[in-house]
Design an enzyme around this catalytic site. Structure first.
Site, PDB file in Angstrom:
ATOM      1  N   ARG A 191       0.837  -1.211   0.000  1.00 30.30           N
ATOM      2  CA  ARG A 191       0.000   0.000   0.000  1.00 30.30           C
ATOM      3  C   ARG A 191       0.870   1.258   0.000  1.00 30.30           C
ATOM      4  O   ARG A 191       0.589   2.235   0.691  1.00 30.30           O
ATOM      5  CB  ARG A 191      -0.938   0.044   1.211  1.00 30.30           C
ATOM      6  N   SER A 214     -10.679  -0.246   3.760  1.00 24.17           N
ATOM      7  CA  SER A 214      -9.811  -0.409   4.941  1.00 24.17           C
ATOM      8  C   SER A 214      -9.264   0.952   5.362  1.00 24.17           C
ATOM      9  O   SER A 214      -8.640   1.634   4.556  1.00 24.17           O
ATOM     10  CB  SER A 214      -8.628  -1.316   4.614  1.00 24.17           C
ATOM     11  N   GLU A 228      -4.379   4.034   6.205  1.00 23.90           N
ATOM     12  CA  GLU A 228      -4.210   3.803   4.764  1.00 23.90           C
ATOM     13  C   GLU A 228      -4.841   4.965   3.988  1.00 23.90           C
ATOM     14  O   GLU A 228      -4.371   5.355   2.931  1.00 23.90           O
ATOM     15  CB  GLU A 228      -4.912   2.474   4.409  1.00 23.90           C
TER      16      GLU A 228
HETATM   17  C1  LIG Z   1     -15.503  -0.184  -0.495  1.00 27.28           C
HETATM   18  C2  LIG Z   1     -14.037   0.051  -0.749  1.00 27.28           C
HETATM   19  C3  LIG Z   1     -13.194  -1.032  -0.945  1.00 27.28           C
HETATM   20  C4  LIG Z   1     -11.832  -0.819  -1.179  1.00 27.28           C
HETATM   21  N1  LIG Z   1     -11.037  -1.906  -1.374  1.00 27.28           N
HETATM   22  C5  LIG Z   1      -9.712  -1.749  -1.606  1.00 27.28           C
HETATM   23  C6  LIG Z   1      -8.872  -2.888  -1.814  1.00 27.28           C
HETATM   24  O1  LIG Z   1      -9.315  -4.028  -1.806  1.00 27.28           O
HETATM   25  N2  LIG Z   1      -7.556  -2.668  -2.016  1.00 27.28           N
HETATM   26  C7  LIG Z   1      -7.019  -1.408  -2.053  1.00 27.28           C
HETATM   27  O2  LIG Z   1      -5.801  -1.287  -2.270  1.00 27.28           O
HETATM   28  N3  LIG Z   1      -7.795  -0.313  -1.882  1.00 27.28           N
HETATM   29  C8  LIG Z   1      -9.122  -0.448  -1.656  1.00 27.28           C
HETATM   30  N4  LIG Z   1      -9.921   0.647  -1.448  1.00 27.28           N
HETATM   31  C9  LIG Z   1      -9.329   1.992  -1.471  1.00 27.28           C
HETATM   32  C10 LIG Z   1      -9.436   2.734  -2.828  1.00 27.28           C
HETATM   33  O3  LIG Z   1     -10.408   2.163  -3.635  1.00 27.28           O
HETATM   34  C11 LIG Z   1      -8.110   2.754  -3.590  1.00 27.28           C
HETATM   35  O4  LIG Z   1      -7.095   3.325  -2.804  1.00 27.28           O
HETATM   36  C12 LIG Z   1      -8.215   3.536  -4.913  1.00 27.28           C
HETATM   37  O5  LIG Z   1      -7.014   3.370  -5.658  1.00 27.28           O
HETATM   38  C13 LIG Z   1      -8.464   5.022  -4.713  1.00 27.28           C
HETATM   39  O6  LIG Z   1      -8.732   5.582  -5.984  1.00 27.28           O
HETATM   40  P1  LIG Z   1      -9.496   6.959  -6.124  1.00 27.28           P
HETATM   41  O7  LIG Z   1      -9.469   7.323  -7.575  1.00 27.28           O
HETATM   42  O8  LIG Z   1     -10.824   6.894  -5.480  1.00 27.28           O
HETATM   43  O9  LIG Z   1      -8.524   7.923  -5.310  1.00 27.28           O
HETATM   44  P2  LIG Z   1      -8.951   9.202  -4.451  1.00 27.28           P
HETATM   45  O10 LIG Z   1      -9.599   8.757  -3.187  1.00 27.28           O
HETATM   46  O11 LIG Z   1      -9.692  10.165  -5.301  1.00 27.28           O
HETATM   47  O12 LIG Z   1      -7.512   9.786  -4.106  1.00 27.28           O
HETATM   48  C14 LIG Z   1      -6.667   9.136  -3.195  1.00 27.28           C
HETATM   49  C15 LIG Z   1      -5.353   9.925  -3.087  1.00 27.28           C
HETATM   50  O13 LIG Z   1      -4.652   9.844  -4.325  1.00 27.28           O
HETATM   51  C16 LIG Z   1      -4.484  11.134  -4.905  1.00 27.28           C
HETATM   52  N5  LIG Z   1      -4.726  10.991  -6.357  1.00 27.28           N
HETATM   53  C17 LIG Z   1      -5.834  10.459  -6.955  1.00 27.28           C
HETATM   54  N6  LIG Z   1      -5.672  10.449  -8.291  1.00 27.28           N
HETATM   55  C18 LIG Z   1      -4.445  10.974  -8.541  1.00 27.28           C
HETATM   56  C19 LIG Z   1      -3.696  11.225  -9.742  1.00 27.28           C
HETATM   57  N7  LIG Z   1      -4.193  10.955 -10.954  1.00 27.28           N
HETATM   58  N8  LIG Z   1      -2.461  11.771  -9.622  1.00 27.28           N
HETATM   59  C20 LIG Z   1      -1.947  12.068  -8.393  1.00 27.28           C
HETATM   60  N9  LIG Z   1      -2.604  11.876  -7.237  1.00 27.28           N
HETATM   61  C21 LIG Z   1      -3.850  11.331  -7.310  1.00 27.28           C
HETATM   62  C22 LIG Z   1      -5.507  12.027  -4.257  1.00 27.28           C
HETATM   63  O14 LIG Z   1      -5.084  13.378  -4.248  1.00 27.28           O
HETATM   64  C23 LIG Z   1      -5.605  11.417  -2.853  1.00 27.28           C
HETATM   65  O15 LIG Z   1      -4.588  11.920  -2.025  1.00 27.28           O
HETATM   66  C24 LIG Z   1     -11.308   0.488  -1.223  1.00 27.28           C
HETATM   67  C25 LIG Z   1     -12.161   1.583  -1.031  1.00 27.28           C
HETATM   68  C26 LIG Z   1     -13.514   1.370  -0.811  1.00 27.28           C
HETATM   69  C27 LIG Z   1     -14.419   2.544  -0.622  1.00 27.28           C
END
Ligand SMILES: Cc1cc2nc3c(=O)[nH]c(=O)nc-3n(C[C@H](O)[C@H](O)[C@H](O)COP(=O)(O)OP(=O)(O)OC[C@H]3O[C@@H](n4cnc5c(N)ncnc54)[C@H](O)[C@@H]3O)c2cc1C
Length: 337
Positions: A163, A237, A333
Site C-alpha cells: 500500500r 480499509s 491507509e
Molecule cells: C468499499 C471500498 C473497498 C476498497 N477496497 C480496496 C482494496 O481491496 N484494495 C485497495 O488497495 N484499496 C481499496 N480501497 C481503497 C481505494 O479504492 C483505492 O485506494 C483507490 O485506488 C483510490 O482511488 P481513487 O481514484 O478513489 O482515489 P482518491 O480517493 O480520489 O484519491 C486518493 C489519493 O490519491 C491522490 N490521487 C488520486 N488520483 C491521482 C492522480 N491521478 N495523480 C496524483 N494523485 C492522485 C488524491 O489526491 C488522494 O490523495 C477500497 C475503497 C472502498 C471505498
C-alpha cells in the site's frame, strides 16, 4: 484559455465515498491533460480527486480541486504472450478490469471491484486477494507541478511497497498521474491462494479456471463482505495491516494465543489490523453518525452526517487503544485532506 468546467464553492459530498459534506473553494472537471501547464501557473493550492474512495475530508478544501476525467484505453503493443495497455488516469479501475477480462487478458482479475480510478492505483499500489497492481504496472506517467514537465517512471522507480509508492513520499503533492502503462498476460497464471476464492469458485461450479471466473468469484466475495459506499459511507480499509518482527510476534502469541499472522520474511510477520481493532472492542461501535462497521472492524463508516474530524477522532482513539493493548502502532491507509 478558459476552463469550461470551473465552478466555485462546490460541495464535495457526491465526490467522496465517505460522503463527507465539505466545500471546495474551486472545482474543475479535467478532461484534457493539455490544460495542466496553465493550471500550474494559475493555482497555488491544487488537490487531485479521482473516485474519492481513499480520502477523508476533515474540513473545507482551499484552492482548486481537480476532478480527474482523463479517459481512454489504448493497446499500444502486443506479442505472443503479452499486451500493453496505455490507460488514461481518469478511467475507472473496475472498468479496466472488465475490459481486460472480456479479452481474456490476465494480471488484474483479483483486483476486480476496487473502487476509484486507474491513475490512483499506483499511489497506494492497490492490492487484494494475493495480488498487487505493481505486478501489472510497467510505467507511470505524471505531470510534475514544480518541474512543470511530464515525466515517466518505470516500475522500479515507483518504489512500490505494501500500500505504498514514491507518490506517497518524495512525490506526494508534486505529481498529477496522467496515465499508466499496464502489461497484461495472454497466458494467465491464476492466483487462487486466498482460501475464500477457491471456496467461491467451487460454489459457482467452476471446473475450468479463467480470468473471468476468478474476477466473478472475487466480486461475489467482496459484495458479501464489504459495505457498499452507495449505502453506507466508507473508504474501505481505514488502516494498513501492521508488520512486526517475529520476536515481537512470539511475545504477543504467548499473551494472545489466537492472534493471526501472515509471514512476510524470516524476521517479519503481518498482523491483520481488523483483528487487533476487534479485540479492543470496537467492532460495531457507533457514536452519533460515526462508527466501526459491524462486520468488518477495519472499515470506519459514516451513517449519514458524520464530519471528517469526527471520523479522524475515532481513528485516533482506535490507534491509541491498539497501541496500549498490543504495543503496535496502526498506520492509516486513507489519505487525509
Ligand atoms: C468499499 C471500498 C473497498 C476498497 N477496497 C480496496 C482494496 O481491496 N484494495 C485497495 O488497495 N484499496 C481499496 N480501497 C481503497 C481505494 O479504492 C483505492 O485506494 C483507490 O485506488 C483510490 O482511488 P481513487 O481514484 O478513489 O482515489 P482518491 O480517493 O480520489 O484519491 C486518493 C489519493 O490519491 C491522490 N490521487 C488520486 N488520483 C491521482 C492522480 N491521478 N495523480 C496524483 N494523485 C492522485 C488524491 O489526491 C488522494 O490523495 C477500497 C475503497 C472502498 C471505498
Amino acid at each position: 484559455m478558459e476552463f469550461m468546467h470551473l465552478q466555485p464553492n462546490i460541495s464535495l459530498k457526491p465526490f467522496n465515498t465517505f460522503g463527507i459534506d465539505v466545500p471546495a473553494e474551486y472545482f474543475l472537471e479535467l478532461d484534457n491533460g493539455n490544460l495542466l501547464p496553465e493550471i500550474t501557473a494559475l493555482y497555488q493550492h491544487k488537490h487531485i480527486l479521482g473516485g474519492g474512495s481513499n480520502i477523508l475530508l476533515t474540513g473545507p478544501v482551499k484552492g482548486l480541486v481537480i476532478h480527474n476525467r482523463l479517459k481512454g484505453i489504448t493497446k499500444i503493443k502486443e506479442d505472443d504472450t503479452h499486451v500493453w495497455l496505455m490507460v488514461e488516469a481518469g478511467e475507472l479501475w473496475h472498468d479496466l478490469v472488465l475490459y481486460a477480462i472480456d479479452k481474456g487478458w490476465g494480471g488484474i482479475e483479483n483486483l476486480a471491484l476496487i473502487p476509484g480510478t486507474a491513475g490512483a492505483a499506483p499511489i497506494q499500489n492497490i492490492g487484494a486477494y494475493g495480488v498487487e497492481a505493481r505486478e501489472a504496472i510497467e510505467s507511470v506517467t505524471y505531470w510534475h507541478w514544480d518541474e512543470k514537465t511530464t515525466i515517466t517512471y518505470h516500475n522500479r522507480e515507483c518504489k512500490f511497497g505494501y500500500r505504498d509508492s514514491i507518490f506517497k513520499h518524495g512525490l506526494k503533492d508534486k505529481a498529477f498521474i496522467t496515465s499508466v502503462l499496464f502489461k497484461l498476460t495472454k497466458q494467465p497464471k491464476f492466483n487462487t491462494s486466498y482460501g475464500a476464492i477457491e471456496q467461491e469458485l467451487e460454489e459457482l461450479g467452476v471446473t475450468e479456471l479463467s480470468v473471468k471466473a476468478i474476477a466473478h468469484a472475487v466480486m461475489n466475495i467482496r459484495k458479501s463482505k464489504l459495505p457498499d459506499p452507495a449505502v453506507i459511507g466508507n473508504a474501505g480499509s481505514f488502516f494498513k495491516n501492521p508488520t512486526i518482527t517475529t520476536i515481537k510476534f512470539t511475545e504477543l502469541k504467548l499473551q494472545f494465543p489466537t492472534i493471526p499472522s501472515y509471514r512476510v520474511s524470516d524476521s517479519l510477520v503481518k498482523v491483520p489490523a481488523g483483528w487487533l481493532i476487534e479485540q479492543c472492542g470496537w467492532k460495531g461501535y457507533r457514536k452519533n453518525d460515526t462508527g466501526v462497521h459491524e462486520k468488518q472492524a477495519l472499515v470506519l463508516v459514516n451513517y449519514g452526517s458524520a464530519r471528517g474530524s469526527e471520523i479522524w477522532q475515532l481513528s485516533d482513539e482506535i490507534v491509541l487503544s491498539v497501541k496500549e493493548r498490543f504495543g503496535i502502532e496502526l498506520e492509516r491507509e486513507v489519505q487525509v485532506w
